[in-house]
Structure formats: C-alpha cells, structure tokens
Design an enzyme around this catalytic site. Structure first.
Site, PDB file in Angstrom:
ATOM      1  N   LYS A 272       0.831  -1.210   0.000  1.00 58.58           N
ATOM      2  CA  LYS A 272       0.000   0.000   0.000  1.00 58.58           C
ATOM      3  C   LYS A 272       0.862   1.255   0.000  1.00 58.58           C
ATOM      4  CE  LYS A 272      -3.708  -2.520   2.284  1.00 58.58           C
ATOM      5  NZ  LYS A 272      -4.329  -2.906   3.558  1.00 58.58           N
TER       6      LYS A 272
ATOM      7  N   GLN B  75      -4.343  -2.003   9.936  1.00 63.60           N
ATOM      8  CA  GLN B  75      -4.172  -3.305   9.306  1.00 63.60           C
ATOM      9  C   GLN B  75      -4.635  -4.432  10.229  1.00 63.60           C
ATOM     10  OE1 GLN B  75      -3.110  -3.836   6.073  1.00 63.60           O
ATOM     11  NE2 GLN B  75      -3.700  -5.953   6.455  1.00 63.60           N
TER      12      GLN B  75
ATOM     13  N   ASP C 144     -11.229   2.274   4.437  1.00 67.10           N
ATOM     14  CA  ASP C 144     -11.478   0.832   4.346  1.00 67.10           C
ATOM     15  C   ASP C 144     -12.974   0.535   4.254  1.00 67.10           C
ATOM     16  OD1 ASP C 144      -9.345  -0.914   4.083  1.00 67.10           O
ATOM     17  OD2 ASP C 144      -8.800  -0.829   6.196  1.00 67.10           O
TER      18      ASP C 144
END
Length: 295
Positions: A52, A96, A119
């Site tokens: 990312k 994460q 997200d």
C-alpha cells in the site's frame, strides 16, 4: 473465456488517479495522504502494508506508517487513532488486520472517523452504503465493481450468487450487486456455510462471486455455461514443487471452471490487485471531501 485481468485493470485505475493527483498538485490543491497503522510483525500484514505504501508513492500520494508492538494497549492505540482523526493533513486511515486478541476490532473500527474510514468498515459508511448514499465502500467489493465497470460487463437483470457472508466482502457485495446503480440491479442470492443444496444455487448464477476462503471449493459442476466468475479467495497451500514451498489458490478450481465461463478472474492477479485500487480510489475521494464535507 475472457480473463478479468486485475493487473491491467488496476493499472488503468491507478493511472487515472495519478493523473488527477498531478492535476490537483499543479492547481495548488492538497495531495491525498493515507496513514496506515500496523500492530505487531505479522508477515502477511507487513507485506500488505508495504504494498500500500509503495502504491501511494507511485501515484503521488503522501503516506505515513505508524508501528506499534503487539503488546500495545487498546487505550494507546485508540488514542493514536483519535489523534489522526484530528490531523487535517491525513485524509485516510487504515488499521491493518488482524489485531492482537486483547484489542477490540469493533472499538478500533468505530473510533476511526467515518470521513477518514477509507477501508469502508465504519457502521456509518456501511449504513450509508446500504441506503445507496455516497459512502466509502469496503475496498475489495469496490475493486470488484470497478473491474466489472472497466470491462463493460452488463449486470442489470442478472442473477448474482455470492458465496460467503463476511462483513468485509460477502455481505456488502450482495447489497452492492442488488442496489440501483450502474453496476448492480441484479437479483441476488447470498449463500453461506448453512445453505442447503448449494450447487443448485450456484448453477443458476449468471454472476458467481466466491468469497469463502476455501481453496478450490467451486468445481466445474457448480457453474453454469457462460457464467461470469469472480474469485475473491486467496489462500496459501503447501506445494513442494514450488521454490517457496506453497502455491496461491483461489476459491475456484480455475483449471476446470475457466473453460466453462464467459469471464473469470485469476488468482493471483485478479481481485487482490483491485483491492488496493479500491483503497486508493477511496483515499482520493477523502482528499476531495466527496462523501463527507471537509471541516
């Protein structure tokens, strides 16, 4: 059979994002900035976050990586999230997964500002998506929508069967494919581990989206001729013939299913790459204040 190539599609989307970022910069507007929090040293998480950050650099985004030891307290992690919520320079924030067991995933998800929740996991974004309002959509379902749009695949009136009901992929995917939108307007069947006569449902699918996490679960006799098959699964399977000692398998037995389909995604090289494209698409929208007005 046409391969739905995630590498080609994600590059096209990221190239468009990069061009828009360059234009914003030339006009004196803020460059999008994505922050990622990594707790512990899980190998897969390290790989995902590194990818990312790398993609952020490639398309001109700013990025920050905040690391915590696996022993970090829940209170300290939540305090850091609140700090980032207040940082006007940061547009998007991801934490994460997975997290250590002593940290509540729900608390973390709900502490992230909905305006920075790129997200798409915050209940406010999930609720807005459910009502077909502007919202950050979970990156993997968004990536699938972008892929179907890129290939010009008509979905209206089709029967879509989704395998798996996870909050991250299966459930939102079922809602998105049913809603009144350019990619949508399907009749949707959502199947899961308790569904009886599963193959009877999958054989009726014009569009089959497999998100179970079970390697090569979908066999040739579960798919009808000409179906569009989207394979979300990605699992490491021991394979002594590989130098690495493992192979990456999807939820679909690709070799036997692919000849029967009109379109199919490979694993790897399919949906996984689209997930990153979806995340960075969301981050650009956050920088623009597209869904939540900038304060």
């Amino acid at each position: 059979m046409t391969l739905l190539d995630g590498k080609i599609t994600s590059k096209a989307i990221l190239d468009n994002i990069a061009a828009e970022v360059a234009q914003r910069k030339a006009q004196g507007h803020k460059v999008p900035h994505l922050a990622a929090i990594l707790v512990g040293t899980d190998g897969a998480s390290e790989t995902y976050v590194a990818s990312k950050v790398k993609h952020c650099q490639q398309i001109g985004f700013g990025s920050s990586l905040i690391r915590f030891d696996a022993e970090v307290s829940e209170a300290e992690l939540l305090a850091k999230i609140e700090e980032i919520n207040q940082d006007a320079d940061i547009d998007g924030l991801i934490v994460q997964m997975p997290l250590p067991k002593h940290i509540s995933v729900d608390k973390v998800t709900e502490t992230i500002s909905p305006a920075k929740d790129v997200d798409g996991f915050h209940p406010i974004n999930v609720g807005r998506m459910n009502k077909n309002l502007p919202a950050y959509i979970s990156a993997t379902p968004l990536g699938i929508l972008l892929m179907l749009e890129h290939y010009g695949i008509a979905t209206e009136g089709k029967h879509c069967v989704v395998l798996g009901r996870s909050a991250i992929v299966g459930s939102p995917m079922s809602i998105l494919m049913a809603r009144n939108a350019k990619v949508g307007n399907c009749t949707v069947t959502l199947c899961h581990s308790k569904t009886q006569n599963l193959a009877e449902h999958t054989r009726r699918a014009d569009i089959l989206i497999a998100a179970l996490g079970i390697p090569e679960f979908v066999k040739e006799d579960m798919v009808k001729e000409g179906a569009i098959v989207i394979d979300v699964g990605i699992t490491r399977v021991a394979d002594a013939s590989k130098k690495s000692g493992f192979a990456i398998k999807g939820d679909v037995a690709f070799g036997e299913v692919a000849p029967k389909t009109s379109f199919i995604t490979p694993v790897p090289g399919g949906v996984g790459l689209m997930t990153i494209a979806g995340l960075l698409y969301n981050t650009l929208q956050a920088a623009k204040g597209a869904y939540f007005p900038k304060k």
